[in-house]
Design a protein around this motif. Structure first.
Motif, PDB file in Angstrom:
ATOM      1  N   ARG B  63       0.841  -1.201   0.000  1.00  0.00           N
ATOM      2  CA  ARG B  63       0.000   0.000   0.000  1.00  0.00           C
ATOM      3  C   ARG B  63       0.872   1.246   0.000  1.00  0.00           C
ATOM      4  O   ARG B  63       0.876   2.025   0.947  1.00  0.00           O
ATOM      5  CB  ARG B  63      -0.910   0.016   1.233  1.00  0.00           C
ATOM      6  CG  ARG B  63      -2.039  -1.014   1.166  1.00  0.00           C
ATOM      7  CD  ARG B  63      -2.961  -0.897   2.368  1.00  0.00           C
ATOM      8  NE  ARG B  63      -3.529   0.434   2.552  1.00  0.00           N
ATOM      9  CZ  ARG B  63      -4.546   0.931   1.861  1.00  0.00           C
ATOM     10  NH1 ARG B  63      -5.120   0.210   0.934  1.00  0.00           N
ATOM     11  NH2 ARG B  63      -4.995   2.146   2.084  1.00  0.00           N
ATOM     12  N   ARG B  64       1.629   1.425  -1.043  1.00  0.00           N
ATOM     13  CA  ARG B  64       2.548   2.558  -1.099  1.00  0.00           C
ATOM     14  C   ARG B  64       1.917   3.738  -1.821  1.00  0.00           C
ATOM     15  O   ARG B  64       1.182   3.565  -2.771  1.00  0.00           O
ATOM     16  CB  ARG B  64       3.831   2.172  -1.832  1.00  0.00           C
ATOM     17  CG  ARG B  64       4.596   1.063  -1.170  1.00  0.00           C
ATOM     18  CD  ARG B  64       5.665   0.514  -2.096  1.00  0.00           C
ATOM     19  NE  ARG B  64       6.674   1.523  -2.393  1.00  0.00           N
ATOM     20  CZ  ARG B  64       7.067   1.838  -3.610  1.00  0.00           C
ATOM     21  NH1 ARG B  64       6.565   1.241  -4.653  1.00  0.00           N
ATOM     22  NH2 ARG B  64       7.996   2.750  -3.784  1.00  0.00           N
ATOM     23  N   PRO B  68      -5.255   9.683   0.412  1.00  0.00           N
ATOM     24  CA  PRO B  68      -6.096   9.449   1.581  1.00  0.00           C
ATOM     25  C   PRO B  68      -7.329   8.624   1.214  1.00  0.00           C
ATOM     26  O   PRO B  68      -7.950   8.840   0.174  1.00  0.00           O
ATOM     27  CB  PRO B  68      -6.505  10.869   2.000  1.00  0.00           C
ATOM     28  CG  PRO B  68      -5.399  11.726   1.512  1.00  0.00           C
ATOM     29  CD  PRO B  68      -4.900  11.088   0.258  1.00  0.00           C
ATOM     30  N   ASP B  69      -7.634   7.669   2.049  1.00  0.00           N
ATOM     31  CA  ASP B  69      -8.862   6.893   1.870  1.00  0.00           C
ATOM     32  C   ASP B  69      -9.344   6.450   3.263  1.00  0.00           C
ATOM     33  O   ASP B  69      -8.813   6.900   4.273  1.00  0.00           O
ATOM     34  CB  ASP B  69      -8.619   5.682   0.948  1.00  0.00           C
ATOM     35  CG  ASP B  69      -7.578   4.725   1.504  1.00  0.00           C
ATOM     36  OD1 ASP B  69      -7.220   4.846   2.695  1.00  0.00           O
ATOM     37  OD2 ASP B  69      -7.116   3.856   0.757  1.00  0.00           O
ATOM     38  N   GLY B  70     -10.326   5.582   3.286  1.00  0.00           N
ATOM     39  CA  GLY B  70     -10.907   5.177   4.558  1.00  0.00           C
ATOM     40  C   GLY B  70      -9.920   4.478   5.472  1.00  0.00           C
ATOM     41  O   GLY B  70      -9.969   4.606   6.700  1.00  0.00           O
ATOM     42  N   THR B  76      -0.691   7.230   2.389  1.00  0.00           N
ATOM     43  CA  THR B  76       0.501   6.492   2.801  1.00  0.00           C
ATOM     44  C   THR B  76       1.722   7.054   2.080  1.00  0.00           C
ATOM     45  O   THR B  76       1.603   7.711   1.054  1.00  0.00           O
ATOM     46  CB  THR B  76       0.385   4.999   2.453  1.00  0.00           C
ATOM     47  OG1 THR B  76       0.235   4.870   1.034  1.00  0.00           O
ATOM     48  CG2 THR B  76      -0.787   4.360   3.145  1.00  0.00           C
ATOM     49  N   ASP B  77       2.904   6.778   2.626  1.00  0.00           N
ATOM     50  CA  ASP B  77       4.132   7.304   2.037  1.00  0.00           C
ATOM     51  C   ASP B  77       4.814   6.277   1.128  1.00  0.00           C
ATOM     52  O   ASP B  77       4.223   5.253   0.787  1.00  0.00           O
ATOM     53  CB  ASP B  77       5.066   7.839   3.129  1.00  0.00           C
ATOM     54  CG  ASP B  77       5.652   6.712   3.964  1.00  0.00           C
ATOM     55  OD1 ASP B  77       5.355   5.534   3.690  1.00  0.00           O
ATOM     56  OD2 ASP B  77       6.415   7.021   4.894  1.00  0.00           O
ATOM     57  N   ASP B  82       1.595   4.841   7.336  1.00  0.00           N
ATOM     58  CA  ASP B  82       0.434   5.707   7.484  1.00  0.00           C
ATOM     59  C   ASP B  82       0.886   7.135   7.785  1.00  0.00           C
ATOM     60  O   ASP B  82       1.557   7.390   8.785  1.00  0.00           O
ATOM     61  CB  ASP B  82      -0.441   5.169   8.618  1.00  0.00           C
ATOM     62  CG  ASP B  82      -1.698   5.995   8.794  1.00  0.00           C
ATOM     63  OD1 ASP B  82      -2.370   6.257   7.789  1.00  0.00           O
ATOM     64  OD2 ASP B  82      -1.984   6.401   9.938  1.00  0.00           O
ATOM     65  N   VAL B  83       0.514   8.061   6.913  1.00  0.00           N
ATOM     66  CA  VAL B  83       0.974   9.441   7.067  1.00  0.00           C
ATOM     67  C   VAL B  83       0.414  10.074   8.338  1.00  0.00           C
ATOM     68  O   VAL B  83       1.132  10.773   9.062  1.00  0.00           O
ATOM     69  CB  VAL B  83       0.600  10.281   5.827  1.00  0.00           C
ATOM     70  CG1 VAL B  83       0.922  11.751   6.046  1.00  0.00           C
ATOM     71  CG2 VAL B  83       1.345   9.771   4.598  1.00  0.00           C
ATOM     72  N   LEU B  84      -0.847   9.793   8.649  1.00  0.00           N
ATOM     73  CA  LEU B  84      -1.446  10.366   9.855  1.00  0.00           C
ATOM     74  C   LEU B  84      -0.670   9.926  11.102  1.00  0.00           C
ATOM     75  O   LEU B  84      -0.336  10.746  11.968  1.00  0.00           O
ATOM     76  CB  LEU B  84      -2.918   9.948   9.957  1.00  0.00           C
ATOM     77  CG  LEU B  84      -3.638  10.414  11.217  1.00  0.00           C
ATOM     78  CD1 LEU B  84      -3.659  11.928  11.305  1.00  0.00           C
ATOM     79  CD2 LEU B  84      -5.069   9.873  11.256  1.00  0.00           C
TER      80      LEU B  84
END
Lengths: 324, 298, 573
Positions: B63-64, B68-70, B76-77, B82-84
């Motif tokens: 998942r690179r 933004p999604d659910g 993601t970076d 996870d960026v958050l």
């Protein structure tokens, strides 16, 4: 005034000595063996010989085998003779290499400061005259935004927008390759991005000071008098407010030099501007300590001179300082 | 350096300078907002482990670089982190760097500044010349060189920045102490036999709090930006530890700027937000303590 | 998505087979490569010229070394960008492959040499030189220049960078350690003939190390250093800043930290170059990406694989890759970790899901690889029976560590000289899943030699190992005492006499069949003893503006041909 100047100038040698001491002992902390900076790394590049005898000979050649104090004195003596040593990487005299880089840095920084000053003062005066207006709030906020982002980020966004997307300006470098080099239009064209990117932070701070000092001047007695005399507002601002508000700001220029020179390590690196910052960064990354020392020394000396000029200028502007 | 005239002999009702400053600060709306926001950031920093939806180091190569999604609210970076979560943990690191660096810097500034101002004479001479020398080197350059020598890590960045950014505040402290030293209440205290240390502690230090706290906010903002600059040059906090600076530094390439705004917008806004809020606090403090511009700049 | 020219579509094994010659046969067969240099196909050149292709080729590379000198201190890609178009070698070494075999497909390509004759098998060569070559200053190229080049390249006072590739030339070691007036192994026979003699038979010796090192030397003009003391050779101007060569481009000027400008050599012995200028700009990674995208430069390496992929999708750019022999492995420092080194290495092999990581992150440029001789041809390239497969298994990794009594609180120091990329970060995260804690330590690039190669200050080192196709050279990665100072790559001082003996025996074996079995057996010994975790072979990547002609696909790296700079050109916008 004369006495103040003398007092101020007499400090210079002491401070210079302090600068050399600090530079030398800071670099003396560096671990590892700088001699190996002669040998380039990288698996694709192959690698040279760390022959024992060779290393010893090199150490002796660079005077690395003597005690610290002796090395400092030797270094200082050579420094006084104008010898800053030789770059580990190129064997070129450090002084020569640095001397080549200084004009580029001074040009870029002077332009940055000039840009910041012009923009900052214009915006500052506008916001002061229109105090608490919507424009004031907007510009103040913009200024805050300007000082709140890392300079490399501003530089990269500017590079992307103006050079990659709009194609108005060159990406990096000082001249179009293959075209004449020297002080020419091409150089100025290449300077737009780095100079602006470096100036943004200072636009904001100049603007704040210009705003504050214009506000001070606006409420000063002589302005009130001028208004009472019935002078037009525009004339009041031009003749009385600006002159008194801007003089102290001019002296702020010297104070922003350390920040600008520090920032130049990043700005010059991103834009391949061949000045002290790029030279220093390259020296840093290749452990070229003589060169890095030279750059640090030169940066400190430049700042010392700028401070001196600022102080003297300030003393001229504000006589009270002289009797402090 | 101006003496705060209201400190002594004012006809106002019994009111400490601090209390008055606090009242003025609270009247400064933006400063209040800034303070609330910084407290919010501090809470986020403290509760990072509770708030972050994922482990900030959790790599997921499947998942690179996703917008933004659910599943990942801020995307993601490049390695699927996870960026958050990185942003939340980055708050912890960036705020810590700022706070620790400023604490070190202020401690040194207090000690050297007050000694210099209070003792005067030769010690003052020596300390001030030393300060002058350190001031001739741009802080960023000093930090860069020393971090490259001692090796980049979170603690080294904090330490080095703290150890070399003190001259400005130190001069502020000295200036305040100098102007207070000759005031009547200090002289009186000494006459009645209060020791030097007590005079410093009880009477002088509270009075220099104002300008120094302004300097502290500037220092904190500068520390956060400096850490970002160091990360950009590869001399900041060691990866994969998330910091705002390293997050924005990872987004430096054109393909990220063009295609993945969530990777730079998010940390960019965070840095900007924090620095602006801290600056608001600084403005509020400046007004509250009536500190002049030029002083604060130095 | 644009199809990449190489690599993506070709199965790895097929490609490896295609590209490399048979090692075993190369060592044994009589080898007299006399093929003429590969001439550019005439009609292609005609096409390029007819379409107005020419102009200035502007490429970008990383920061340059501030001083350029073909003899020393000019290592690294940037210097190569500057020198490659200026100089020639006697013959072109392989980009990768088995070296001078006699297979016409992948043989040695002659350049300044016209003919190479093997006088004594694998030891003595007679090299005839081209007689129609002039230096850029007009002086003729002769045997004196070749003799000088080898001499200077090996002399200790010159402090040469690439001496180790020719230490085996007769008298080379002595010249390198003690100095001397001449190099015994390289003699001028007449104006255009040189005799090269090695200490011991060495099938690959004549090209230098077959991989990478062989590329890093150039024939330099003796008269360029006339009357210059040897210790000044490295810095002597003008050779240091505007070297004289024989190649398709002449040095125009170098603007420090900005660019180098080469101009076409009208008298190049393979014909006049199509482009007028060849300019190499020295830019940081962000500016390189940006300049390629904006069209300011027409070729550069990408800042990362992600950038390579994304930029390659832009309509005016193409991203290329090609496989190499570089085998990337995590080396676990034997000296630091002692008994724990091997279990840690084994745990790493179980803990890392390299197939998935590469699939997700490398866009087909990297391929998993765990058998060290996989890049060699013939039976030797087939993994032997008994070679364990380390399928991704975190529990198993943990178990290996537990059985060895590993302290799970230990943090291993993983040293790099650049920021870790997504591959490194992914590996790190998977190691953490298996309980193996690591922390990155970033050193600056210049400390590589000191910190890693000499002092071995690392717990983990992710580096290319065993990329050579020369079994003798590969031994210098594992053999006792082959540390950095003796030109080996066994940095952490690993020493295992059983492995050493087996390797030496294999080298000495005369029967080819038996030798192959012995080589294959080495991998089995190593999997139980040698503390390392091989993970993948890396592909080379580059990005090109579609206006640039003559590099890709004309430049056939698989065939070991020098980049034909004279055929590079840019079509009008």
């Amino acid at each position: 005034m004369q006495q103040y100047l003398l007092r101020r100038l007499s400090l210079i040698p002491i401070l210079l000595l302090g600068i050399t001491l600090m530079t030398f002992f800071m670099f003396n902390l560096a671990p590892g063996d700088p001699v190996t900076a002669l040998i380039k790394p990288g698996v694709l590049d192959g690698f040279g010989q760390g022959d024992g005898a060779n290393l010893e000979a090199l150490r002796a050649r660079y005077g690395l085998d003597k005690p610290v104090i002796v090395r400092y004195l030797v270094w200082l003596r050579e420094l006084l003779k104008g010898n800053l040593g030789y770059s580990y990487n190129t064997d070129q005299p450090v002084l020569e290499t640095i001397a080549e880089a200084i004009p580029a840095t001074l040009l870029l920084q002077a332009t940055s400061i000039g840009l910041a000053l012009i923009m900052g003062v214009i915006l500052g005066v506008i916001t002061a005259i229109k105090q608490y207006s919507r424009l004031d709030h907007f510009l103040t906020f913009l200024a805050l935004f300007g000082i709140s982002l890392p300079n490399f980020f501003i530089a990269l966004i500017a590079m992307y927008v103006f050079a990659v997307k709009l194609n108005w300006l060159p990406i990096a470098g000082m001249w179009t390759p293959g075209r004449p080099i020297g002080f020419n239009l091409d150089l100025l064209h290449h300077m737009v991005l780095p100079a602006t990117a470096g100036a943004i932070i200072y636009v904001a701070s100049y603007m704040r000071y210009a705003r504050a000092s214009t506000l001070d001047a606006l409420s000063a007695d002589f302005v009130v008098t001028a208004r009472a005399k019935g002078l037009r507002e525009r004339l009041v601002v031009m003749r009385h407010v600006l002159r008194n508000a801007l003089l102290p700001i001019v002296t702020l220029m010297g104070l922003s030099l350390p920040g600008l020179l520090g920032g130049s390590f990043i700005i010059e690196t991103i834009f391949s501007w061949n000045g002290l910052g790029l030279l220093g960064y390259r020296a840093l990354m290749s452990r070229d300590y003589p060169l890095l020392m030279g750059v640090a020394l030169m940066v400190a000396t430049l700042i010392l001179l700028a401070n001196l000029i600022t102080d003297i200028a300030y003393a001229f502007v504000d006589p009270r300082v002289r009797y402090e | 350096m101006q003496a705060p005239a209201e400190v002594f002999g004012s006809a106002s009702p019994p009111d400490s300078p601090l209390g008055r400053a606090a009242r003025r600060f609270l009247r400064h709306r933006l400063a209040l907002v800034g303070a609330v926001m910084v407290i919010f950031l501090l809470i986020v920093a403290a509760l990072a482990h509770v708030l972050a939806p994922y482990d900030p180091l959790d790599v997921n190569t499947g998942r690179r670089m996703l917008p933004p999604d659910g599943q990942n609210l801020l995307g993601t970076d490049q390695v699927g982190r996870d960026v958050l979560s990185r942003l939340i943990y980055g708050t912890r690191v960036s705020m810590s760097v700022g706070i620790v660096a400023v604490s070190i810097q202020l401690t040194i500034a207090f000690i050297l500044g007050s000694l210099s101002g209070y003792l005067g004479g030769k010690p003052d001479m020596v300390i001030m010349r030393f300060t002058d020398v350190v001031m001739t080197f741009p802080t960023f350059v000093l930090v860069l060189i020393l971090v490259s020598i001692v090796g980049p890590s979170m603690y080294n960045v904090m330490l080095v920045f703290g150890l070399f950014a003190w001259p400005g505040p130190a001069r502020l402290v000295r200036g305040q102490v100098l102007s207070l030293r000759e005031q009547d209440f200090i002289l009186a205290a000494r006459v009645v036999g209060v020791g030097d240390w007590d005079v410093l502690r009880r009477h002088l230090l509270p009075n220099v709090l104002g300008p120094v706290s302004v300097a502290a906010t500037l220092g904190m903002a500068e520390a956060i930006l400096t850490e970002a600059g160091l990360s950009f040059l590869g001399l900041g906090v060691r990866p994969p530890t998330p910091t705002w600076g390293s997050m924005i530094g990872d987004a430096r390439f054109t393909y990220v700027l063009a295609d993945m705004p969530w990777l730079w917008l998010v940390p960019g806004v965070a840095i900007s937000f924090a620095v602006i809020c801290i600056n608001f606090i600084g403005d509020g403090l400046r007004d509250a303590f009536d500190v002049r511009g030029r002083q604060a700049l130095e | 998505m644009k199809a990449y020219l190489n690599g993506h579509n070709i199965p790895r094994r097929t490609f490896l087979k295609m590209s490399a010659g048979a090692l075993a046969s190369s060592a044994l067969a009589a080898c007299v490569p006399t093929a003429a240099p590969a001439e550019p196909a005439a009609e292609e050149m005609g096409d390029d010229a007819a379409s107005g292709c020419g102009g200035e080729v502007v490429v970008a590379t990383a920061w340059e070394n501030p001083l350029f000198n073909p003899l020393c201190k000019s290592a690294g890609t940037p210097a190569r960008h500057v020198f490659e178009p200026i100089f020639n070698r006697l013959f072109e070494a392989m980009d990768w492959g088995p070296g001078p075999d006699c297979d016409g497909e992948v043989g040695l390509t002659l350049s300044l040499a016209e003919k190479v004759e093997e006088v004594e098998k694998n030891r003595v060569w007679m090299v005839d030189l081209r007689q129609d070559v002039n230096w850029h200053d007009g002086r003729p190229f002769t045997a004196d220049d070749v003799v000088w080049t080898y001499y200077a390249m090996l002399h200790r006072d010159v402090a040469p960078t690439y001496a180790n590739q020719f230490l085996m030339i007769k008298g080379g070691k002595q010249l390198f350690s003690e100095g001397g007036d001449s190099l015994e192994g390289v003699q001028k026979i007449d104006q255009y003939t040189v005799r090269i003699e090695f200490e011991e038979p060495d099938p690959l010796g004549i090209v230098g190390s077959p991989v990478s090192f062989g590329r890093y030397w150039y024939v330099t003009p003796k008269h360029g250093w006339e009357g210059v003391p040897l210790e000044k050779v490295g810095t002597h101007e003008p050779m240091a800043m505007s070297p004289i060569g024989t190649g398709p481009f002449k040095m125009g000027q170098i603007v420090p930290r900005q660019y180098s400008e080469l101009v076409a050599n009208e008298d190049y012995f393979l014909g006049k170059p199509l482009a007028d200028k060849y300019i190499t700009r020295f830019l940081g990674p962000e500016a390189r990406d940006a300049a390629l995208e904006s069209g300011e430069v027409v070729q550069t390496g990408a800042s990362s694989l992600d950038a390579w992929d994304r930029l390659g999708r832009l309509p005016h750019l193409t991203a290329y890759t090609r496989p190499t022999t570089l085998l990337f492995a995590l080396d676990v420092n034997d000296t630091r970790l002692g008994d724990m080194a091997h279990p840690v290495a084994e745990a790493i092999r179980y803990a890392v899901d390299i197939e998935t990581i590469l699939r997700d992150t490398s866009y087909g440029t990297n391929t998993p690889s765990s058998y060290i001789f996989e890049h060699l041809l013939g039976p030797i390239g087939e993994a032997p029976d008994g070679l364990r497969r380390y399928d991704y298994n975190t529990e198993k990794a943990r178990e290996v560590l537990e059985n060895a009594g590993w302290d799970f609180d230990t943090e291993l120091e993983w040293v790099y000289w650049r920021p870790p990329n997504s591959l490194d970060l992914s590996i790190q995260a998977q190691l953490l899943d298996a309980g193996l804690k690591t922390k990155f330590k970033i050193i600056d690039v210049a400390s590589w030699t000191d910190e890693l190669a000499i002092s071995a200050n690392y717990d983990l080192l992710f580096e290319a190992w065993f990329y050579s196709t020369d079994m003798q050279e590969m031994f210098t990665h594992v053999g006792c005492g082959w540390n950095f100072n003796s030109a080996g790559r066994n940095f952490d001082g690993y020493c295992n006499s059983e492995l050493d003996d087996a390797w030496q025996a294999a080298l000495a074996e005369q029967d080819p069949e038996a030798q192959i079995e012995m080589y294959r057996n080495l991998a089995l010994i190593m999997q139980d003893k040698w503390p390392w975790a091989p993970l993948h072979r890396r592909g080379m990547t580059t990005m090109v503006n579609n206006r640039l002609q003559g590099v890709w696909p004309h430049n056939d790296y698989q065939r070991n041909v020098r980049v034909p700079f004279e055929r590079m050109c840019v079509t009008p916008a």
